[in-house]
Design an enzyme around this catalytic site. Structure first.
Site, PDB file in Angstrom:
ATOM      1  N   GLY A  12       0.797  -1.227   0.039  1.00 19.27           N
ATOM      2  CA  GLY A  12       0.044   0.082   0.116  1.00 19.27           C
ATOM      3  C   GLY A  12       0.876   1.158  -0.018  1.00 19.27           C
ATOM      4  NE  ARG A  14      -1.761  -4.815  -1.917  1.00 15.55           N
ATOM      5  CZ  ARG A  14      -1.545  -4.180  -0.552  1.00 15.55           C
ATOM      6  NH1 ARG A  14      -0.413  -4.744   0.134  1.00 15.55           N
ATOM      7  NH2 ARG A  14      -2.321  -3.057  -0.243  1.00 15.55           N
ATOM      8  N   GLY A  47       5.662  -2.208   3.658  1.00 15.15           N
ATOM      9  CA  GLY A  47       5.120  -2.705   4.951  1.00 15.15           C
ATOM     10  C   GLY A  47       5.754  -4.126   5.134  1.00 15.15           C
ATOM     11  CG  ASP A  48       3.697  -6.434   7.921  1.00 15.75           C
ATOM     12  OD1 ASP A  48       3.309  -6.380   6.972  1.00 15.75           O
ATOM     13  OD2 ASP A  48       3.204  -7.007   8.883  1.00 15.75           O
ATOM     14  CB  THR A  66       2.621   1.029   6.248  1.00 15.96           C
ATOM     15  OG1 THR A  66       1.172   0.578   6.512  1.00 15.96           O
ATOM     16  CG2 THR A  66       3.472   0.863   7.426  1.00 15.96           C
ATOM     17  CG  ASP A  92      -2.484   0.539   8.858  1.00 13.43           C
ATOM     18  OD1 ASP A  92      -3.149   1.653   8.937  1.00 13.43           O
ATOM     19  OD2 ASP A  92      -2.291  -0.274   8.091  1.00 13.43           O
ATOM     20  CG  ASP A 102       1.108  -2.110  10.658  1.00 13.19           C
ATOM     21  OD1 ASP A 102       1.992  -1.406  10.167  1.00 13.19           O
ATOM     22  OD2 ASP A 102       0.290  -2.793  10.288  1.00 13.19           O
ATOM     23  NE  ARG A 157     -27.841  15.343  12.010  1.00 15.60           N
ATOM     24  CZ  ARG A 157     -27.962  16.030  10.947  1.00 15.60           C
ATOM     25  NH1 ARG A 157     -26.799  16.484  10.279  1.00 15.60           N
ATOM     26  NH2 ARG A 157     -29.131  16.122  10.511  1.00 15.60           N
ATOM     27  NE  ARG A 207      -9.432  -4.575   6.544  1.00 10.01           N
ATOM     28  CZ  ARG A 207      -8.896  -3.666   5.407  1.00 10.01           C
ATOM     29  NH1 ARG A 207      -7.807  -3.770   5.024  1.00 10.01           N
ATOM     30  NH2 ARG A 207      -9.851  -3.162   4.348  1.00 10.01           N
ATOM     31  CD  GLU A 253     -10.123   0.175   7.896  1.00  6.24           C
ATOM     32  OE1 GLU A 253     -10.364  -0.214   6.772  1.00  6.24           O
ATOM     33  OE2 GLU A 253      -8.600  -0.042   8.194  1.00  6.24           O
TER      34      GLU A 253
HETATM   35  P1  ATP Z   1       0.733  -3.125   3.445  1.00  3.37           P
HETATM   36  O1  ATP Z   1       1.134  -2.569   4.964  1.00  3.37           O
HETATM   37  O2  ATP Z   1       0.100  -1.697   2.811  1.00  3.37           O
HETATM   38  O3  ATP Z   1      -0.292  -3.990   3.476  1.00  3.37           O
HETATM   39  P2  ATP Z   1       2.866  -4.629   2.565  1.00  3.37           P
HETATM   40  O4  ATP Z   1       4.134  -4.578   2.234  1.00  3.37           O
HETATM   41  O5  ATP Z   1       2.709  -5.357   3.831  1.00  3.37           O
HETATM   42  O6  ATP Z   1       2.058  -3.378   2.729  1.00  3.37           O
HETATM   43  P3  ATP Z   1       1.854  -6.619   0.990  1.00  3.37           P
HETATM   44  O7  ATP Z   1       0.761  -6.801   0.065  1.00  3.37           O
HETATM   45  O8  ATP Z   1       1.765  -7.522   2.291  1.00  3.37           O
HETATM   46  O9  ATP Z   1       2.056  -5.283   1.294  1.00  3.37           O
HETATM   47  O10 ATP Z   1       3.091  -7.331   0.381  1.00  3.37           O
HETATM   48  C1  ATP Z   1       3.627  -6.817  -0.864  1.00  3.37           C
HETATM   49  C2  ATP Z   1       4.604  -7.608  -1.635  1.00  3.37           C
HETATM   50  O11 ATP Z   1       5.459  -8.128  -1.071  1.00  3.37           O
HETATM   51  C3  ATP Z   1       3.253  -8.722  -2.017  1.00  3.37           C
HETATM   52  O12 ATP Z   1       2.429  -8.485  -3.132  1.00  3.37           O
HETATM   53  C4  ATP Z   1       4.289  -9.744  -2.580  1.00  3.37           C
HETATM   54  O13 ATP Z   1       4.960  -9.525  -3.821  1.00  3.37           O
HETATM   55  C5  ATP Z   1       5.753  -9.468  -1.634  1.00  3.37           C
HETATM   56  N1  ATP Z   1       5.635 -10.673  -0.418  1.00  3.37           N
HETATM   57  C6  ATP Z   1       4.715 -10.458   0.386  1.00  3.37           C
HETATM   58  N2  ATP Z   1       4.833 -11.689   1.452  1.00  3.37           N
HETATM   59  C7  ATP Z   1       5.750 -12.692   0.650  1.00  3.37           C
HETATM   60  C8  ATP Z   1       6.198 -13.563   0.898  1.00  3.37           C
HETATM   61  N3  ATP Z   1       6.023 -14.555   1.964  1.00  3.37           N
HETATM   62  N4  ATP Z   1       7.238 -14.300  -0.048  1.00  3.37           N
HETATM   63  C9  ATP Z   1       7.433 -13.520  -1.046  1.00  3.37           C
HETATM   64  N5  ATP Z   1       7.033 -12.182  -1.395  1.00  3.37           N
HETATM   65  C10 ATP Z   1       6.039 -11.841  -0.568  1.00  3.37           C
END
Ligand code: ATP
Length: 328
Positions: free
Chosen positions: A15, A76, A106-107, A130, A132, A134, A167, A176, A227
């Site tokens: 995100g 993603r 993010g994570d 991110t 959040d 978090d 109100r 979340r 949320e």
């Molecule tokens: P947000 O906090 O906004 O969700 P995020 O970095 O956690 O951000 P994710 O959609 O969880 O977002 O992960 C981003 C991308 O990282 C995924 O689309 C994927 O390509 C890669 N990724 C996540 N987990 C794995 C995994 N276990 N193995 C390989 N690639 C991964």
């Protein structure tokens, strides 16, 4: 500084959040300052798998520090979750003589980086982007401060209309699994109650609190709902529940949604992004890998990615207490 790292890739993943552009700018400018090459990867891991690369020089990141979103786009990538996808990504990096990458995300994005590092022993560094807030290992993630300011600005406007019509407003904010936005924006905007995923306030207590508010002479009220709050009801169900049990209230709902992710980053996020980008590049050049850059006690620090992913952020209990006192 003599380093084996001569070319670094940077990309944004998952995100988007305000401050990502400021972080890209910082990585690019630090590379230019240290006279190494920098490559921008479009659409996160998807671009890594497809080889969607573009060289970035100091001037190619002019006028982006103030922009929301990410000039490199975010995505993603299912392909990167597969061994074959990661092999293609590795081949693209080798073909383009890239020695390391910085991922802003993010994570999930950090998990991908850690797996990739383990498979190919490829140097990686993470910057937490991110809204959040978090991610373990940093007091603030990029975009959190901006998202708070956006939320508070909107809640202030809602308060104007709430008080004009006597109100009660339920305002849903993002979060979340964590209530950092709800708690901080709630205190900042003077909310009467704040419902977060970490604490189960209970519906009874909410009704009691609203009754007390009315009795004490408050004509309007704002309740902030994350949320993922633990009452078991979404914000619209909460409205119905309160209207049923406390008909004295005229209740409205406002869901802030994606506007919290957009907009020009706050000064805090711009400064944080600039500091984190410098640290990410310098750490890679020092031979460090598999870390996430974070901030603690106003110092820029490194946390092993594995810890950042596995650890949990804690809600500020003191702020919950402050919020309780303020709603007197
Ligand atoms: P947000 O906090 O906004 O969700 P995020 O970095 O956690 O951000 P994710 O959609 O969880 O977002 O992960 C981003 C991308 O990282 C995924 O689309 C994927 O390509 C890669 N990724 C996540 N987990 C794995 C995994 N276990 N193995 C390989 N690639 C991964």
């Amino acid at each position: 500084m003599i380093s084996k790292i001569k070319k670094i890739a940077v990309f944004t993943s998952g995100g988007d959040s305000p401050g990502m552009n400021a972080a890209i700018r910082s990585v690019v400018r630090t590379c230019a300052y240290l006279q190494i090459e920098c490559i921008g990867v479009y659409r996160g891991y998807e671009g890594l798998v497809e080889g969607d690369f573009k060289p970035l020089g100091a001037r190619s990141v002019n006028n982006i520090i103030n922009k929301g979103g990410t000039i490199l786009k975010s995505a993603r990538s299912d392909a990167f979750r597969t061994k074959e996808g990661r092999k293609r990504a590795y081949d693209n990096l080798v073909t383009n003589t890239i020695d390391a990458f910085v991922v802003i995300g993010g994570d999930g994005s950090f998990t991908g980086a850690m797996i990739f590092n383990k498979e190919y022993n490829f140097p990686v560094m993470g910057i937490p982007g991110t809204i959040d807030n978090d991610i373990f290992g940093t007091t603030y993630t990029l975009g959190f401060d901006t998202a708070l300011n956006t939320a508070v600005e909107v809640i202030d406007k809602i308060r104007d209309t709430a008080s004009s019509h006597n109100r009660l407003f339920f305002v849903e904010v993002m979060g979340r699994d964590v209530g950092h936005i709800a708690l901080n924006a709630g205190v900042g905007a003077g909310a009467e109650e704040i419902l977060i995923p970490e604490e189960n306030l209970g519906l009874e207590r909410l009704l009691e609190s609203l009754k007390r508010s009315k009795k004490s002479g408050k004509s309007s009220s704002i309740v902030i709902v994350a949320e993922g709050d633990k009452t078991g009801k979404n914000v619209f169900e909460l409205k119905e529940y309160v209207e049923e049990h406390l008909p004295i209230y005229d209740v409205r709902v406002s869901v802030l949604g994606h506007m919290q992710r957009g907009g020009s980053p706050s000064c805090f996020d711009r400064v944080l992004a600039s500091r984190m980008g410098v640290k990410a590049v310098e750490a890679l050049l020092e031979g460090k890998s598999n870390f996430m850059v974070g901030i603690q006690d106003n110092k820029i620090i490194l946390t092993p990615i594995e810890q950042a992913i596995k650890g949990h952020t804690k809600i500020d209990k003191e702020l919950i207490r402050v919020s309780d006192i303020m709603s007197t």
